[in-house]
Design a protein around this motif. Structure first.
Motif, PDB file in Angstrom:
ATOM      1  N   GLY A 123       1.110  -1.445  -0.194  1.00  0.00           N
ATOM      2  CA  GLY A 123      -0.028  -0.117  -0.288  1.00  0.00           C
ATOM      3  C   GLY A 123       0.916   1.381  -0.278  1.00  0.00           C
ATOM      4  O   GLY A 123       0.327   2.469  -0.490  1.00  0.00           O
ATOM      5  N   VAL A 124       1.584   1.045   1.158  1.00  0.00           N
ATOM      6  CA  VAL A 124       3.132   2.586   0.287  1.00  0.00           C
ATOM      7  C   VAL A 124       3.428   2.856  -0.139  1.00  0.00           C
ATOM      8  O   VAL A 124       3.653   3.192  -0.542  1.00  0.00           O
ATOM      9  N   LEU A 125       3.804   1.306  -1.218  1.00  0.00           N
ATOM     10  CA  LEU A 125       4.937   1.708  -2.246  1.00  0.00           C
ATOM     11  C   LEU A 125       3.671   2.114  -3.612  1.00  0.00           C
ATOM     12  O   LEU A 125       4.074   3.343  -4.364  1.00  0.00           O
ATOM     13  N   LEU A 126       2.591   2.118  -3.416  1.00  0.00           N
ATOM     14  CA  LEU A 126       1.474   2.179  -4.455  1.00  0.00           C
ATOM     15  C   LEU A 126       1.477   3.544  -3.966  1.00  0.00           C
ATOM     16  O   LEU A 126       0.941   4.361  -5.177  1.00  0.00           O
ATOM     17  N   GLY A 127       0.812   3.859  -2.864  1.00  0.00           N
ATOM     18  CA  GLY A 127       1.126   5.323  -2.744  1.00  0.00           C
ATOM     19  C   GLY A 127       2.914   6.249  -3.547  1.00  0.00           C
ATOM     20  O   GLY A 127       2.445   7.560  -3.729  1.00  0.00           O
ATOM     21  N   THR A 128       3.528   6.201  -2.696  1.00  0.00           N
ATOM     22  CA  THR A 128       4.896   6.569  -3.581  1.00  0.00           C
ATOM     23  C   THR A 128       4.721   6.400  -5.335  1.00  0.00           C
ATOM     24  O   THR A 128       5.222   7.823  -5.627  1.00  0.00           O
ATOM     25  N   LEU A 129       3.938   5.561  -5.323  1.00  0.00           N
ATOM     26  CA  LEU A 129       4.279   5.154  -6.716  1.00  0.00           C
ATOM     27  C   LEU A 129       3.430   6.751  -7.451  1.00  0.00           C
ATOM     28  O   LEU A 129       4.038   7.003  -8.228  1.00  0.00           O
ATOM     29  N   VAL A 130       2.483   6.611  -6.986  1.00  0.00           N
ATOM     30  CA  VAL A 130       1.339   8.155  -7.668  1.00  0.00           C
ATOM     31  C   VAL A 130       1.939   9.326  -6.819  1.00  0.00           C
ATOM     32  O   VAL A 130       1.992  10.712  -7.606  1.00  0.00           O
ATOM     33  N   ALA A 131       2.414   9.518  -5.846  1.00  0.00           N
ATOM     34  CA  ALA A 131       2.500  11.001  -5.224  1.00  0.00           C
ATOM     35  C   ALA A 131       4.390  11.235  -5.350  1.00  0.00           C
ATOM     36  O   ALA A 131       4.349  12.777  -5.485  1.00  0.00           O
ATOM     37  N   GLN A 132       4.865  10.501  -5.839  1.00  0.00           N
ATOM     38  CA  GLN A 132       6.573  11.003  -6.223  1.00  0.00           C
ATOM     39  C   GLN A 132       6.582  10.572  -7.697  1.00  0.00           C
ATOM     40  O   GLN A 132       7.985   9.781  -8.263  1.00  0.00           O
ATOM     41  N   PRO A 133       6.317  10.538  -8.833  1.00  0.00           N
ATOM     42  CA  PRO A 133       7.002  10.426 -10.271  1.00  0.00           C
ATOM     43  C   PRO A 133       7.977  10.682 -10.396  1.00  0.00           C
ATOM     44  O   PRO A 133       8.781  10.599 -12.152  1.00  0.00           O
ATOM     45  N   GLY A 134       8.540  11.680  -9.454  1.00  0.00           N
ATOM     46  CA  GLY A 134       9.952  12.448 -10.131  1.00  0.00           C
ATOM     47  C   GLY A 134      10.495  11.063  -9.890  1.00  0.00           C
ATOM     48  O   GLY A 134      12.459  11.121  -9.753  1.00  0.00           O
ATOM     49  N   LEU A 135      10.948  10.316  -8.467  1.00  0.00           N
ATOM     50  CA  LEU A 135      11.538   8.775  -8.551  1.00  0.00           C
ATOM     51  C   LEU A 135      11.513   7.426  -9.521  1.00  0.00           C
ATOM     52  O   LEU A 135      10.755   7.209  -9.443  1.00  0.00           O
ATOM     53  N   SER A 136      12.777   7.716  -9.332  1.00  0.00           N
ATOM     54  CA  SER A 136      13.011   5.753 -10.056  1.00  0.00           C
ATOM     55  C   SER A 136      11.786   5.185  -9.046  1.00  0.00           C
ATOM     56  O   SER A 136      11.884   5.148  -8.008  1.00  0.00           O
ATOM     57  N   LEU A 137      11.665   3.920  -9.584  1.00  0.00           N
ATOM     58  CA  LEU A 137      10.488   2.448  -8.750  1.00  0.00           C
ATOM     59  C   LEU A 137      11.852   2.548  -7.813  1.00  0.00           C
ATOM     60  O   LEU A 137      11.446   1.872  -7.121  1.00  0.00           O
ATOM     61  N   ALA A 138      12.726   2.310  -7.693  1.00  0.00           N
ATOM     62  CA  ALA A 138      13.623   1.729  -6.644  1.00  0.00           C
ATOM     63  C   ALA A 138      13.863   2.099  -6.278  1.00  0.00           C
ATOM     64  O   ALA A 138      14.259   1.801  -4.540  1.00  0.00           O
ATOM     65  N   GLU A 139      13.926   3.916  -6.631  1.00  0.00           N
ATOM     66  CA  GLU A 139      14.197   4.963  -5.577  1.00  0.00           C
ATOM     67  C   GLU A 139      12.169   4.462  -4.072  1.00  0.00           C
ATOM     68  O   GLU A 139      12.317   4.625  -2.721  1.00  0.00           O
ATOM     69  N   CYS A 140      11.659   4.461  -5.589  1.00  0.00           N
ATOM     70  CA  CYS A 140      10.005   4.695  -4.506  1.00  0.00           C
ATOM     71  C   CYS A 140      10.419   3.010  -3.385  1.00  0.00           C
ATOM     72  O   CYS A 140       9.393   3.194  -2.837  1.00  0.00           O
TER      73      CYS A 140
END
Length: 273
Positions: free
Chosen positions: A55-72
């Motif tokens: 759930g936290v990862l899903l939210g991070t993907l949405v909220a932080q589009p500038g981060l790479s997936l590994a950073e997310c």
């Protein structure tokens, strides 16, 4: 966005330690791991860990589009750690862990991150299917699991050998000579498999936990191409039904040696526009 998702626990009375979810432009799948019936140091449990991290990862993907997936993923691991490090012993050798598969559309490409032995199937518009899965755990396991595979699944002797095997795996978890998995340490995210594919080259993607990929990589009843064709033709539920049939035909693991007679199984199929 068209998504088909089926996730079933190993048995109806057991918690499902898989987690999968999607949002417009992305999806995640996690497969939690711990010690069945044993202490993990975490009072919340494996299912809590995989679903909270997902759930936290899903939210991070949405909220932080500038981060790479590994950073997310690293950010999500740190966030979940902060949620329970005051109450749980995250230095416990059996602290809950999870595989991770995540995909996201960005700048005309489908980005992906894969950590652990869950699988991502990338189906191109010309009919080719590429499989991305992290086999480092399998490579380590092959060196250690001989005594486990020689015994009937579910027997006391098998349980004892399995406990020793898992203890040996724990010593190699998140080490360069071993394998990498999402747990308390965000450093694991730096060792995930990452990549991107032009979005207009893809027809669909499939995210699967290893309880579903058993049809290919454990039972050898289908190829990856045949598995993808089954998902497209009959849907995720049919994949899991065939896995359950195979598990029922070999409950003691004589034909197909394995740690668990049955496993949580999850299939997420995302048809791209």
């Amino acid at each position: 966005m068209t998504i088909a998702l089926v996730s079933l626990p190993a048995t109806p009375d057991a918690p499902n330690e898989d987690f999968a979810a999607a949002f417009p432009g992305g999806a995640v799948l996690l497969d939690g791991a711990g010690v069945a019936g044993g202490r993990t140091g975490c009072e919340h449990g494996v299912a809590w860990f995989s679903s909270t991290l997902g759930g936290v990862l899903l939210g991070t993907l949405v909220a932080q589009p500038g981060l790479s997936l590994a950073e997310c993923l690293g950010h999500a691991i740190r966030t979940v750690r902060s949620l329970h490090e005051g109450d749980c012993d995250l230095c416990h050798p059996a602290s809950p862990t999870s595989t991770v598969v995540a995909v996201r559309v960005r700048a005309g490409a489908l980005e992906y991150v894969v950590l652990g032995d869950s699988a991502l199937l990338l189906a191109s518009r010309d009919g080719m299917v590429d499989v991305v899965t992290d086999r480092r755990l399998d490579e380590v396991g092959k060196r250690l699991r001989g005594p486990v595979d020689a015994l009937p699944t579910g027997s006391p002797e098998h349980a004892s050998a399995l406990a020793e095997y898992r203890s040996a795996l724990t010593g190699l978890r998140n080490r360069p000579e071993g394998f990498w998995i999402a747990g308390p340490d965000p450093e694991a995210a730096r060792h995930a498999l990452t990549g991107s594919v032009p979005l207009d080259s893809l027809a669909s993607v499939v995210l699967m936990s290893d309880g579903a990929t058993r049809l290919v990589d454990r039972f050898e009843l289908a190829t990856w191409d045949e598995l993808f064709a089954l998902v497209v033709a009959s849907g995720p539920a049919e994949v899991i039904r065939q896995v359950r049939d195979a598990e029922a035909d070999d409950p003691a693991g004589r034909r197909w040696p394995r740690g668990k007679a049955r496993d949580d199984a999850t299939v997420l199929h995302w048809v791209l526009p």
